[in-house]
Design a protein around this motif. Structure first.
Motif, PDB file in Angstrom:
ATOM      1  N   LEU A 167       0.835  -1.201   0.000  1.00  0.00           N
ATOM      2  CA  LEU A 167       0.000   0.000   0.000  1.00  0.00           C
ATOM      3  C   LEU A 167       0.868   1.249   0.000  1.00  0.00           C
ATOM      4  CD1 LEU A 167      -2.624   1.598   0.230  1.00  0.00           C
ATOM      5  CD2 LEU A 167      -2.639   1.125   2.699  1.00  0.00           C
ATOM      6  N   LEU A 168       1.917   1.258   0.806  1.00  0.00           N
ATOM      7  CA  LEU A 168       2.794   2.426   0.859  1.00  0.00           C
ATOM      8  C   LEU A 168       3.459   2.689  -0.495  1.00  0.00           C
ATOM      9  CD1 LEU A 168       4.405   1.829   4.366  1.00  0.00           C
ATOM     10  CD2 LEU A 168       2.831   3.679   3.757  1.00  0.00           C
ATOM     11  N   GLN A 169       3.843   1.633  -1.182  1.00  0.00           N
ATOM     12  CA  GLN A 169       4.426   1.793  -2.512  1.00  0.00           C
ATOM     13  C   GLN A 169       3.413   2.364  -3.493  1.00  0.00           C
ATOM     14  OE1 GLN A 169       5.975  -2.071  -3.520  1.00  0.00           O
ATOM     15  NE2 GLN A 169       7.463  -2.068  -1.844  1.00  0.00           N
ATOM     16  N   ALA A 170       2.168   1.917  -3.384  1.00  0.00           N
ATOM     17  CA  ALA A 170       1.121   2.420  -4.272  1.00  0.00           C
ATOM     18  C   ALA A 170       0.809   3.888  -3.977  1.00  0.00           C
ATOM     19  CB  ALA A 170      -0.138   1.569  -4.113  1.00  0.00           C
ATOM     20  N   ILE A 171       0.850   4.251  -2.704  1.00  0.00           N
ATOM     21  CA  ILE A 171       0.621   5.653  -2.328  1.00  0.00           C
ATOM     22  C   ILE A 171       1.704   6.535  -2.940  1.00  0.00           C
ATOM     23  CG2 ILE A 171       0.613   7.265  -0.381  1.00  0.00           C
ATOM     24  CD1 ILE A 171      -0.568   4.925   1.319  1.00  0.00           C
ATOM     25  N   GLU A 172       2.952   6.094  -2.824  1.00  0.00           N
ATOM     26  CA  GLU A 172       4.058   6.861  -3.391  1.00  0.00           C
ATOM     27  C   GLU A 172       3.946   6.943  -4.913  1.00  0.00           C
ATOM     28  OE1 GLU A 172       8.980   6.866  -3.403  1.00  0.00           O
ATOM     29  OE2 GLU A 172       7.862   5.477  -2.132  1.00  0.00           O
ATOM     30  N   ALA A 173       3.554   5.853  -5.548  1.00  0.00           N
ATOM     31  CA  ALA A 173       3.397   5.840  -7.002  1.00  0.00           C
ATOM     32  C   ALA A 173       2.300   6.790  -7.455  1.00  0.00           C
ATOM     33  CB  ALA A 173       3.097   4.423  -7.476  1.00  0.00           C
ATOM     34  N   ALA A 174       1.322   7.042  -6.581  1.00  0.00           N
ATOM     35  CA  ALA A 174       0.232   7.961  -6.898  1.00  0.00           C
ATOM     36  C   ALA A 174       0.611   9.414  -6.634  1.00  0.00           C
ATOM     37  CB  ALA A 174      -1.013   7.595  -6.097  1.00  0.00           C
ATOM     38  N   GLY A 175       1.870   9.653  -6.224  1.00  0.00           N
ATOM     39  CA  GLY A 175       2.321  11.015  -5.972  1.00  0.00           C
ATOM     40  C   GLY A 175       1.948  11.545  -4.607  1.00  0.00           C
ATOM     41  N   ALA A 176       1.603  10.653  -3.690  1.00  0.00           N
ATOM     42  CA  ALA A 176       1.208  11.062  -2.348  1.00  0.00           C
ATOM     43  C   ALA A 176       2.219  10.533  -1.332  1.00  0.00           C
ATOM     44  CB  ALA A 176      -0.192  10.548  -2.046  1.00  0.00           C
ATOM     45  N   ARG A 177       1.941  10.768  -0.056  1.00  0.00           N
ATOM     46  CA  ARG A 177       2.835  10.336   1.018  1.00  0.00           C
ATOM     47  C   ARG A 177       2.101   9.385   1.955  1.00  0.00           C
ATOM     48  NH1 ARG A 177       2.942  15.638   0.971  1.00  0.00           N
ATOM     49  NH2 ARG A 177       2.072  15.871   3.055  1.00  0.00           N
ATOM     50  N   GLY A 178       2.813   8.355   2.378  1.00  0.00           N
ATOM     51  CA  GLY A 178       2.237   7.398   3.309  1.00  0.00           C
ATOM     52  C   GLY A 178       3.226   7.047   4.398  1.00  0.00           C
ATOM     53  N   LYS A 179       2.709   6.621   5.531  1.00  0.00           N
ATOM     54  CA  LYS A 179       3.573   6.237   6.651  1.00  0.00           C
ATOM     55  C   LYS A 179       2.851   5.186   7.483  1.00  0.00           C
ATOM     56  CE  LYS A 179       5.912   8.114  10.747  1.00  0.00           C
ATOM     57  NZ  LYS A 179       6.121   9.328  11.577  1.00  0.00           N
ATOM     58  N   ARG A 180       3.568   4.130   7.807  1.00  0.00           N
ATOM     59  CA  ARG A 180       2.999   3.131   8.714  1.00  0.00           C
ATOM     60  C   ARG A 180       3.099   3.658  10.138  1.00  0.00           C
ATOM     61  NH1 ARG A 180       3.794  -3.437   8.626  1.00  0.00           N
ATOM     62  NH2 ARG A 180       2.598  -3.872  10.545  1.00  0.00           N
ATOM     63  N   LEU A 181       2.001   3.625  10.866  1.00  0.00           N
ATOM     64  CA  LEU A 181       1.960   4.151  12.222  1.00  0.00           C
ATOM     65  C   LEU A 181       2.303   3.050  13.227  1.00  0.00           C
ATOM     66  CD1 LEU A 181      -1.305   6.291  11.936  1.00  0.00           C
ATOM     67  CD2 LEU A 181       1.060   6.966  11.483  1.00  0.00           C
ATOM     68  N   PRO A 182       2.848   3.420  14.380  1.00  0.00           N
ATOM     69  CA  PRO A 182       3.245   2.419  15.377  1.00  0.00           C
ATOM     70  C   PRO A 182       2.054   1.921  16.186  1.00  0.00           C
ATOM     71  CG  PRO A 182       3.784   4.603  16.174  1.00  0.00           C
ATOM     72  CD  PRO A 182       3.248   4.790  14.783  1.00  0.00           C
ATOM     73  N   VAL A 183       1.051   1.380  15.489  1.00  0.00           N
ATOM     74  CA  VAL A 183      -0.186   0.907  16.113  1.00  0.00           C
ATOM     75  C   VAL A 183      -0.511  -0.460  15.527  1.00  0.00           C
ATOM     76  CG1 VAL A 183      -2.639   1.369  16.481  1.00  0.00           C
ATOM     77  CG2 VAL A 183      -1.014   3.276  16.379  1.00  0.00           C
ATOM     78  N   ALA A 184      -0.864  -1.413  16.385  1.00  0.00           N
ATOM     79  CA  ALA A 184      -1.135  -2.774  15.924  1.00  0.00           C
ATOM     80  C   ALA A 184      -2.624  -3.107  15.948  1.00  0.00           C
ATOM     81  CB  ALA A 184      -0.378  -3.774  16.787  1.00  0.00           C
ATOM     82  N   VAL A 185      -3.471  -2.096  16.135  1.00  0.00           N
ATOM     83  CA  VAL A 185      -4.922  -2.293  16.173  1.00  0.00           C
ATOM     84  C   VAL A 185      -5.549  -1.433  15.087  1.00  0.00           C
ATOM     85  CG1 VAL A 185      -7.010  -2.052  17.572  1.00  0.00           C
ATOM     86  CG2 VAL A 185      -4.888  -2.776  18.653  1.00  0.00           C
ATOM     87  N   ALA A 186      -6.305  -2.047  14.184  1.00  0.00           N
ATOM     88  CA  ALA A 186      -6.946  -1.317  13.092  1.00  0.00           C
ATOM     89  C   ALA A 186      -8.260  -0.715  13.593  1.00  0.00           C
ATOM     90  CB  ALA A 186      -7.190  -2.240  11.905  1.00  0.00           C
ATOM     91  N   SER A 187      -8.134   0.279  14.442  1.00  0.00           N
ATOM     92  CA  SER A 187      -9.309   0.912  15.054  1.00  0.00           C
ATOM     93  C   SER A 187     -10.163   1.620  14.017  1.00  0.00           C
ATOM     94  CB  SER A 187      -8.859   1.896  16.133  1.00  0.00           C
ATOM     95  OG  SER A 187      -7.885   2.779  15.622  1.00  0.00           O
ATOM     96  N   HIS A 188     -11.455   1.705  14.311  1.00  0.00           N
ATOM     97  CA  HIS A 188     -12.425   2.394  13.468  1.00  0.00           C
ATOM     98  C   HIS A 188     -12.529   1.777  12.080  1.00  0.00           C
ATOM     99  CE1 HIS A 188     -12.092   5.006  16.846  1.00  0.00           C
ATOM    100  NE2 HIS A 188     -10.869   5.379  16.514  1.00  0.00           N
ATOM    101  N   THR A 189     -12.362   0.461  12.019  1.00  0.00           N
ATOM    102  CA  THR A 189     -12.546  -0.305  10.785  1.00  0.00           C
ATOM    103  C   THR A 189     -13.338  -1.560  11.139  1.00  0.00           C
ATOM    104  OG1 THR A 189     -10.651  -1.806  10.901  1.00  0.00           O
ATOM    105  CG2 THR A 189     -10.221   0.438  10.088  1.00  0.00           C
ATOM    106  N   PRO A 190     -13.810  -2.303  10.134  1.00  0.00           N
ATOM    107  CA  PRO A 190     -14.555  -3.540  10.425  1.00  0.00           C
ATOM    108  C   PRO A 190     -13.782  -4.572  11.237  1.00  0.00           C
ATOM    109  CG  PRO A 190     -14.980  -2.842   8.178  1.00  0.00           C
ATOM    110  CD  PRO A 190     -13.898  -1.934   8.702  1.00  0.00           C
TER     111      PRO A 190
END
Length: 303
Positions: A167-190
């Motif tokens: 996903l981070l590679q795809a974000i960069e390829a789209a001309g945007a910025r991405g960062k993995r956060l130091p969180v192991a819980v996908a809060s506010h998602t299914p």
């Protein structure tokens, strides 16, 4: 006569630090409250960013600060909280006691951790530089879901950690910025769906007092005035995205003129100041003393 309309902001995880109780503890009543609330919390080790430690700690810091300033702060016209901060907001608004808030925060964290253990390998990724619609489409291609909308071109998404690098590679390829956060819980998602019903039951069983100031619901930025709606919105937000951008706009539309973030941290005040610079906005983290907060509130109310 002042026409100021006051907003209190209650933060989520991320801004906690070792000295976060120092300023509120300069008020004796707040210090006593903090001690009581800390005594209630599980002894889970020294990692203040671990979910089960962080959530009750943040609620304690926020409500301890509110206790420290409530005698001189204006009555809020509105209260808003970011993620776990939305639970703190009901404590600020008088609907639940600080002790209830910490108990609920501990239970909430445990149920979220249970979801993470049932589906391990979760991650959160920030996406900046894409519209929310485009970010959602890109994230969805890697089984990620939008978790928090923070700006028109900025959000957080949660999903499988194994897909994070792609996903981070795809974000960069789209001309945007991405960062993995130091969180192991996908809060506010299914991923958190199994925590919704237990939290709803706990909230329904809690003795709520009349809400003294409306609270903004994170899932839709609507104001909440009563128990049943609080139960619905607080539980649903575990598995649905937080629309923080809409919450900031709702505060501006409500005529808010002064906003104070109760801490720890200052992320919410920075976001609001950037989005609506006409609102006089600070965080308690900006001040060295409670008297400094009092003087700023007095000046801001006069302008």
């Amino acid at each position: 006569m002042s026409r100021a309309r006051f907003l209190l902001l209650c933060p989520g995880q991320g801004g906690q630090h070792a000295g976060m109780f120092d300023l509120p503890r300069t008020n004796p009543a707040a210090s006593a409250l903090i001690d009581r609330l800390l005594d209630m919390q599980p002894k889970t080790g020294d990692d203040i960013f671990a979910n089960l430690t962080a959530q009750p700690l943040i609620v304690t810091a926020t409500l301890g600060m509110w206790q420290a300033i409530r005698d001189f702060a204006p009555a809020p016209a509105l209260v808003a909280g970011y993620s776990i901060g939305e639970l703190s907001a009901y404590g600020v608004a008088g609907a639940i006691t600080p002790e209830q808030a910490v108990t609920l925060a501990t239970q909430r964290a445990q149920w979220m951790d249970d979801c993470q253990q049932a589906a391990p390998g979760q991650a959160l990724v920030s996406i900046t530089g894409l519209t929310l619609a485009n970010a959602g489409k890109l994230a969805g291609a890697y089984d990620y879901h939008i978790s928090i909308e923070t700006a028109e071109d900025s959000c957080i998404a949660g999903g499988p950690g194994a897909q994070a690098d792609q996903l981070l590679q795809a974000i960069e390829a789209a001309g945007a910025r991405g960062k993995r956060l130091p969180v192991a819980v996908a809060s506010h998602t299914p991923y958190m769906q199994d925590a919704v019903a237990p939290l709803a039951r706990a909230l329904r069983a809690a003795a709520f007092q009349p809400i003294q100031a409306p609270v903004l619901a994170g899932i839709d930025a609507a104001t909440v005035h009563e128990h049943a709606r609080a139960v619905e919105t607080l539980s649903r937000q575990l598995a649905e995205p937080i629309r923080w951008l809409a919450c900031m706009d709702a505060a501006a539309e409500a005529g808010i003129t002064v906003a104070l973030e109760l801490g720890p941290g200052g992320a919410l005040s920075r976001m609001l100041q950037n989005r609506h610079p006409h609102i006089a906005t600070r965080s308690v983290a900006d001040f060295r003393t409670l008297d400094g907060i009092r003087k700023w509130l007095e000046r801001a109310a006069e302008n």
